[in-house]
Design a protein around this motif. Structure first.
Motif, PDB file in Angstrom:
ATOM      1  N   LEU A  42       0.745  -1.088  -0.014  1.00  0.00           N
ATOM      2  CA  LEU A  42      -0.047  -0.229  -0.150  1.00  0.00           C
ATOM      3  C   LEU A  42       0.889   1.207  -0.089  1.00  0.00           C
ATOM      4  O   LEU A  42       0.704   2.020  -0.777  1.00  0.00           O
ATOM      5  N   ALA A  92       1.016   4.178  -2.689  1.00  0.00           N
ATOM      6  CA  ALA A  92       0.608   5.589  -2.096  1.00  0.00           C
ATOM      7  C   ALA A  92       0.492   6.821  -3.066  1.00  0.00           C
ATOM      8  O   ALA A  92      -0.593   7.718  -3.217  1.00  0.00           O
ATOM      9  N   ARG A 152      -6.962   7.612  -1.450  1.00  0.00           N
ATOM     10  CA  ARG A 152      -7.222   7.239  -0.089  1.00  0.00           C
ATOM     11  C   ARG A 152      -6.878   5.662  -0.093  1.00  0.00           C
ATOM     12  O   ARG A 152      -7.396   4.981  -0.996  1.00  0.00           O
ATOM     13  N   GLY A 153      -6.345   5.246   0.872  1.00  0.00           N
ATOM     14  CA  GLY A 153      -5.959   3.885   1.014  1.00  0.00           C
ATOM     15  C   GLY A 153      -6.207   3.397   2.518  1.00  0.00           C
ATOM     16  O   GLY A 153      -5.832   4.151   3.489  1.00  0.00           O
ATOM     17  N   LEU A 182      -3.218   7.704   3.604  1.00  0.00           N
ATOM     18  CA  LEU A 182      -3.229   6.067   4.049  1.00  0.00           C
ATOM     19  C   LEU A 182      -3.543   5.974   5.460  1.00  0.00           C
ATOM     20  O   LEU A 182      -3.157   6.956   6.180  1.00  0.00           O
TER      21      LEU A 182
END
Length: 199
Positions: free
Chosen positions: A13, A17, A22-23, A49
């Motif tokens: 992730l 990025a 949005r993660g 994140l």
């Protein structure tokens, strides 16, 4: 939103990025989430994140149809109830959203034949269960995914096996690539789409 299911230390992730607004990464292990959060502290992507302790089988806290892309890289084989995991991923994906997974290939000749003959264990955890392509496809279908694509990919556990065995696995992979033999390749790469239900 991008959801990393079984995110471990956040490596994948964090690599994505720069490309995502949005993660969120979830993992069952508080220790792994602590590592991911520590890595995030030194990242320029802190604002977009988050990492949370969570169970992939229910994905509590992730809203229905809120995710554009769900990924699971090297984690599915460790998850006990794969049917529940895939159903939860399907639930949280938006219509048109994708699920992408890299996992081990149970049809790999190393797992089926060579490792047992040589006496090598192939599990990291006692609960590990690796799927064949057919088993994975069936579970995706049962979860509601109707459109999928899959290819073999190179998985050679060089850190987990002696050098000569890693060399053997490398040679098997080269043969598998050139001869297009999935059973000589260590991994499965699958992508599935959540399409609108037919009316």
């Amino acid at each position: 939103m991008v959801l990393d299911v079984g995110c471990g230390n956040g490596h994948h992730l964090l690599a994505l990025a720069p490309e995502v607004a949005r993660g969120i990464g979830i993992d069952l292990s508080p220790g792994m989430i602590a590592l991911a959060r520590a890595r995030l502290c030194n990242s320029p992507w802190k604002a977009n994140l988050t990492f949370e302790v969570g169970n992939a089988e229910d994905l509590n806290g992730i809203g229905d149809q809120s995710v554009d892309l769900a990924i699971c890289i090297g984690g599915l084989e460790h998850m006990l109830d794969k049917r529940a995991v895939l159903a939860s991923i399907y639930r949280v994906l938006k219509i048109g959203g994708r699920f992408f997974c890299l996992t081990l290939n149970a049809d790999y000749v190393w797992y089926r034949t060579i490792a047992p003959v040589l006496g090598f264990g192939t599990r990291h955890l006692s609960s590990d269960r690796v799927l064949t392509h057919e088993e994975f496809s069936l579970l995706l279908d049962q979860a509601g995914f109707r459109r999928t694509r899959s290819v073999s990919w190179t998985f050679i556990p060089k850190g987990d096996v002696p050098t000569l065995v890693a060399l053997l696995l490398t040679m098997l992979d080269v043969i598998g690539q050139h001869a297009r033999l999935g059973s000589f390749r260590g991994g499965l790469s699958l992508c599935a789409w959540k399409d609108a239900k037919p009316t």
